[in-house]
Design an enzyme around this catalytic site. Structure first.
Site, PDB file in Angstrom:
ATOM      1  N   CYS A  37       1.014  -1.211   0.039  1.00  0.00           N
ATOM      2  CA  CYS A  37      -0.069  -0.073  -0.093  1.00  0.00           C
ATOM      3  C   CYS A  37       0.888   1.087  -0.222  1.00  0.00           C
ATOM      4  O   CYS A  37       1.968   1.261  -0.396  1.00  0.00           O
ATOM      5  CB  CYS A  37      -0.962  -0.122   1.191  1.00  0.00           C
ATOM      6  SG  CYS A  37      -0.283   0.011   2.788  1.00  0.00           S
ATOM      7  N   ARG A  79      -2.402  -0.374   5.456  1.00  0.00           N
ATOM      8  CA  ARG A  79      -3.433  -1.102   4.930  1.00  0.00           C
ATOM      9  C   ARG A  79      -3.167  -2.431   4.589  1.00  0.00           C
ATOM     10  O   ARG A  79      -4.028  -3.368   4.475  1.00  0.00           O
ATOM     11  CB  ARG A  79      -3.863  -0.227   3.665  1.00  0.00           C
ATOM     12  CG  ARG A  79      -4.829   0.805   4.108  1.00  0.00           C
ATOM     13  CD  ARG A  79      -5.206   1.640   2.794  1.00  0.00           C
ATOM     14  NE  ARG A  79      -4.114   2.751   2.601  1.00  0.00           N
ATOM     15  CZ  ARG A  79      -4.002   3.408   1.502  1.00  0.00           C
ATOM     16  NH1 ARG A  79      -4.685   3.375   0.505  1.00  0.00           N
ATOM     17  NH2 ARG A  79      -3.258   4.219   1.269  1.00  0.00           N
TER      18      ARG A  79
END
Length: 145
Positions: free
Chosen positions: A77, A82
């Protein structure tokens, strides 16, 4: 659950180049379009919504339509947060060969913005603006969703 394997950008590239892993960028469509690891596919873990980032309700469904449970995937990410959550979600869904690229595309930073670990783009690894067939709309179409 087993320990999550987290690798540096250089280690992620080696997995892709030498061991047949696919790089899956779990950033938003706009972030992916602005630049991503060359050859990466975009499967957003979260979408940008009116109130900020919102979970992608189709993340697991789309992954299941695109990748077998034993697919070798490196997830990345922006900074590694994330992608770590996306790795956890896929492992919980039964995936077995998922790796987190821990510093993301831009790098891991401390609370003051100081770079702690350079990400993919900062280390000078290959970056692309587009990858044929790699955008989220293209992948969803391929998956029949």
């Amino acid at each position: 659950m087993s320990t999550i394997r987290r690798v540096s950008p250089e280690e992620a590239r080696k997995l892709v180049d030498d061991e047949g892993y696919l790089y899956v960028d779990v950033r938003s469509e706009a972030e992916y379009a602005a630049g991503h690891p060359a050859g990466a596919q975009n499967l957003p873990f979260m979408h940008v919504g009116p109130g900020g980032m919102q979970p992608n309700p189709d993340f697991i469904t789309t992954a299941e339509a695109l990748y077998p449970r034993d697919a070798k995937l490196v997830l990345g990410c922006r900074s590694g947060q994330r992608s770590l959550r996306a790795v956890e979600a896929l492992l919980n869904a039964g995936y077995t060969s998922i790796v987190d690229q821990r510093a993301g595309f831009e790098g891991r930073r401390d609370m003051f913005g100081k770079l702690l670990e350079p990400g993919w783009s900062v280390t000078g690894l290959p970056v692309a603006q587009s990858t044929p067939g790699g955008s989220y709309p293209e992948l969803r179409k391929k998956a029949g969703l």
